[in-house]
Design a protein around this motif. Structure first.
Motif, PDB file in Angstrom:
ATOM      1  N   UNK A  20       0.804  -1.223   0.000  1.00  0.00           N
ATOM      2  CA  UNK A  20       0.000   0.000   0.000  1.00  0.00           C
ATOM      3  C   UNK A  20       0.836   1.272   0.000  1.00  0.00           C
ATOM      4  N   UNK A  21       1.613   1.498   1.042  1.00  0.00           N
ATOM      5  CA  UNK A  21       2.286   2.780   1.203  1.00  0.00           C
ATOM      6  C   UNK A  21       3.512   2.930   0.313  1.00  0.00           C
ATOM      7  N   UNK A  22       4.025   1.828  -0.227  1.00  0.00           N
ATOM      8  CA  UNK A  22       5.169   1.895  -1.135  1.00  0.00           C
ATOM      9  C   UNK A  22       4.724   2.114  -2.580  1.00  0.00           C
ATOM     10  N   UNK A  23       3.392   2.040  -2.838  1.00  0.00           N
ATOM     11  CA  UNK A  23       2.822   2.172  -4.188  1.00  0.00           C
ATOM     12  C   UNK A  23       3.370   1.085  -5.110  1.00  0.00           C
ATOM     13  N   UNK A  24       3.580  -0.108  -4.559  1.00  0.00           N
ATOM     14  CA  UNK A  24       4.250  -1.170  -5.298  1.00  0.00           C
ATOM     15  C   UNK A  24       3.362  -2.391  -5.523  1.00  0.00           C
ATOM     16  N   UNK A  25       3.736  -3.151  -6.547  1.00  0.00           N
ATOM     17  CA  UNK A  25       3.189  -4.479  -6.795  1.00  0.00           C
ATOM     18  C   UNK A  25       4.346  -5.457  -6.660  1.00  0.00           C
ATOM     19  N   UNK A  26       4.147  -6.537  -5.918  1.00  0.00           N
ATOM     20  CA  UNK A  26       5.234  -7.471  -5.640  1.00  0.00           C
ATOM     21  C   UNK A  26       4.752  -8.901  -5.817  1.00  0.00           C
ATOM     22  N   UNK A  27       5.714  -9.809  -5.958  1.00  0.00           N
ATOM     23  CA  UNK A  27       5.424 -11.241  -6.049  1.00  0.00           C
ATOM     24  C   UNK A  27       6.219 -11.957  -4.971  1.00  0.00           C
ATOM     25  N   UNK A  28       5.552 -12.867  -4.261  1.00  0.00           N
ATOM     26  CA  UNK A  28       6.209 -13.697  -3.250  1.00  0.00           C
ATOM     27  C   UNK A  28       6.090 -15.139  -3.710  1.00  0.00           C
TER      28      UNK A  28
ATOM     29  N   UNK B 122       7.702  -5.954  -8.518  1.00  0.00           N
ATOM     30  CA  UNK B 122       7.470  -5.971  -9.957  1.00  0.00           C
ATOM     31  C   UNK B 122       7.336  -4.576 -10.546  1.00  0.00           C
ATOM     32  N   UNK B 123       6.781  -3.647  -9.781  1.00  0.00           N
ATOM     33  CA  UNK B 123       6.562  -2.292 -10.294  1.00  0.00           C
ATOM     34  C   UNK B 123       6.289  -1.348  -9.143  1.00  0.00           C
ATOM     35  N   UNK B 124       6.640  -0.078  -9.358  1.00  0.00           N
ATOM     36  CA  UNK B 124       6.293   0.990  -8.426  1.00  0.00           C
ATOM     37  C   UNK B 124       5.522   2.048  -9.200  1.00  0.00           C
ATOM     38  N   UNK B 125       4.303   2.327  -8.755  1.00  0.00           N
ATOM     39  CA  UNK B 125       3.510   3.328  -9.446  1.00  0.00           C
ATOM     40  C   UNK B 125       4.029   4.725  -9.110  1.00  0.00           C
ATOM     41  N   UNK B 126       3.882   5.622 -10.065  1.00  0.00           N
ATOM     42  CA  UNK B 126       4.421   6.970  -9.922  1.00  0.00           C
ATOM     43  C   UNK B 126       3.735   7.711  -8.785  1.00  0.00           C
ATOM     44  N   UNK B 127       4.500   8.547  -8.097  1.00  0.00           N
ATOM     45  CA  UNK B 127       3.925   9.393  -7.051  1.00  0.00           C
ATOM     46  C   UNK B 127       2.964  10.385  -7.695  1.00  0.00           C
ATOM     47  N   UNK B 128       1.970  10.862  -6.944  1.00  0.00           N
ATOM     48  CA  UNK B 128       1.051  11.866  -7.493  1.00  0.00           C
ATOM     49  C   UNK B 128       1.812  13.066  -8.041  1.00  0.00           C
ATOM     50  N   UNK B 129       1.249  13.666  -9.096  1.00  0.00           N
ATOM     51  CA  UNK B 129       1.912  14.799  -9.733  1.00  0.00           C
ATOM     52  C   UNK B 129       2.146  15.934  -8.754  1.00  0.00           C
TER      53      UNK B 129
ATOM     54  N   UNK C  25      -2.504   9.361   2.240  1.00  0.00           N
ATOM     55  CA  UNK C  25      -1.329   9.043   1.424  1.00  0.00           C
ATOM     56  C   UNK C  25      -1.776   8.235   0.218  1.00  0.00           C
ATOM     57  N   UNK C  26      -0.979   8.245  -0.838  1.00  0.00           N
ATOM     58  CA  UNK C  26      -1.287   7.476  -2.038  1.00  0.00           C
ATOM     59  C   UNK C  26      -1.004   6.001  -1.775  1.00  0.00           C
ATOM     60  N   UNK C  27      -1.873   5.110  -2.311  1.00  0.00           N
ATOM     61  CA  UNK C  27      -1.667   3.688  -2.038  1.00  0.00           C
ATOM     62  C   UNK C  27      -2.202   2.817  -3.166  1.00  0.00           C
ATOM     63  N   UNK C  28      -1.538   1.671  -3.341  1.00  0.00           N
ATOM     64  CA  UNK C  28      -2.043   0.626  -4.219  1.00  0.00           C
ATOM     65  C   UNK C  28      -2.975  -0.253  -3.399  1.00  0.00           C
ATOM     66  N   UNK C  29      -4.069  -0.709  -4.031  1.00  0.00           N
ATOM     67  CA  UNK C  29      -5.091  -1.444  -3.271  1.00  0.00           C
ATOM     68  C   UNK C  29      -5.405  -2.781  -3.942  1.00  0.00           C
TER      69      UNK C  29
END
Length: 326
Positions: free
Chosen positions: A74-82, A91-98, A109-113
């Motif tokens: 969530x808080x790293x704005x990331x997608x990961x594989x375990x 696998x990827x980090x989404x860009x911080x808000x403009x 805070x910005x987060x991946x869900x």
């Protein structure tokens, strides 16, 4: 970022993306107002530990055919594989808000869900940034960077994500706006499918996890502590059915082969099994290693639980346990 995370009162939720064969719960379940303390799951194993300081707080989970768990941090704005051995790969980090000052409502805070994995290995991920230029649904084809395929309201908090494989349609919950919306598999127009009062927040976050199963959309409401079933009427929502109540802090959920629903209760730090009659029994607690569980996936009689440590602030992790027969 860390200071913001540790001030949260409970976690945001996202729906996992696992469809598990099994019987649909009976259509006339009776809501209950408390969770039984009875335990039915044996000792667990923590298969992976994540870095709290780096924002590696697992929010949602999807399983691959080889047992790999795909997670949003969530808080790293990331997608990961375990992988099944517990090795973690980002696998990827989404860009911080403009705008560096932009943040999601309520959470700050910005987060991946939510996350879904399709059979060809493509990942679909929700990103809630509070920025109209980046909030939305993203597609990640294998080996490629994430690309936004649908914009979602920046004033909301897109959270749970589920795919109806027969309709080639995504269902997206918004925990701030209290809605479930649809998006075509290919991306494009977003349509509010339901804004029923049963989806609304009552102080923090409303509708949360979501699944499509047995001719219905299933969802949770964190604030209201409810498990909901909404029949699909030729693609339109039927009347909301409350299948269970008293589920304080309910986040994500998944269906087990025996028809039980396995759900995470974030604030109470427990995982419960919900029977067809709506009765919930405790399966896992903090004694098993839970740290604010956010999401769960089921494969056969194995459950995987992601814990984000939003308020415990100790050990975000991924737990594997065996689900016993009742």
């Amino acid at each position: 970022m860390r200071r913001r995370i540790l001030t949260l009162t409970v976690a945001a939720a996202a729906a996992g993306a696992l469809a598990v064969p099994g019987a649909d719960p009976a259509p006339a379940a009776v809501p209950v107002a408390a969770v039984s303390p009875a335990r039915s799951t044996p000792a667990t194993q923590i298969t992976a530990h994540f870095d709290l300081a780096k924002g590696q707080l697992p929010e949602n989970i999807a399983l691959g055919p080889d047992g790999t768990a795909y997670l949003t941090f969530a808080a790293a704005r990331q997608v990961a594989a375990v992988d099944p051995a517990g090795r973690t790969r980002v696998l990827a980090t989404l860009a911080a808000p403009a705008d560096g000052g932009v943040a999601t409502p309520v959470l700050g805070f910005a987060l991946t869900t939510g996350i879904v994995r399709t059979g060809d290995g493509t990942l679909y991920v929700l990103y809630a940034s509070g920025d109209a230029a980046s909030t939305g649904l993203y597609r990640m084809s294998p080996g490629r960077a994430p690309r936004r395929i649908a914009a979602l309201p920046a004033a909301g908090l897109p959270n749970g994500l589920a795919l109806d494989p027969t309709g080639r349609t995504f269902y997206v919950t918004d925990s701030v706006l209290g809605t479930i919306s649809t998006i075509p598999l290919a991306g494009g127009p977003v349509r509010v499918w339901s804004s029923a009062s049963a989806l609304a927040p009552t102080g923090f976050l409303g509708v949360n996890g979501v699944k499509v199963r047995g001719g219905a959309v299933w969802a949770t409401n964190l604030d209201q502590g409810t498990l909901l079933r909404i029949p699909l009427r030729q693609g339109r929502p039927g009347a909301v059915e409350v299948r269970a109540t008293g589920l304080v802090g309910i986040d994500d959920f998944a269906f087990a082969p025996d028809g039980r629903i396995v759900a995470t209760l974030n604030g109470p730090n427990t995982v419960v099994g919900i029977d067809r009659d709506g009765r919930a029994r405790t399966l896992l607690t903090g004694a098993d290693g839970l740290q604010n569980p956010t999401s769960v996936a089921v494969r056969g009689h194995i459950i995987l639980v992601a814990s984000a440590a939003y308020t415990t602030s100790t050990d975000p992790n991924l737990i594997v346990a065996t689900l016993r027969h009742r």
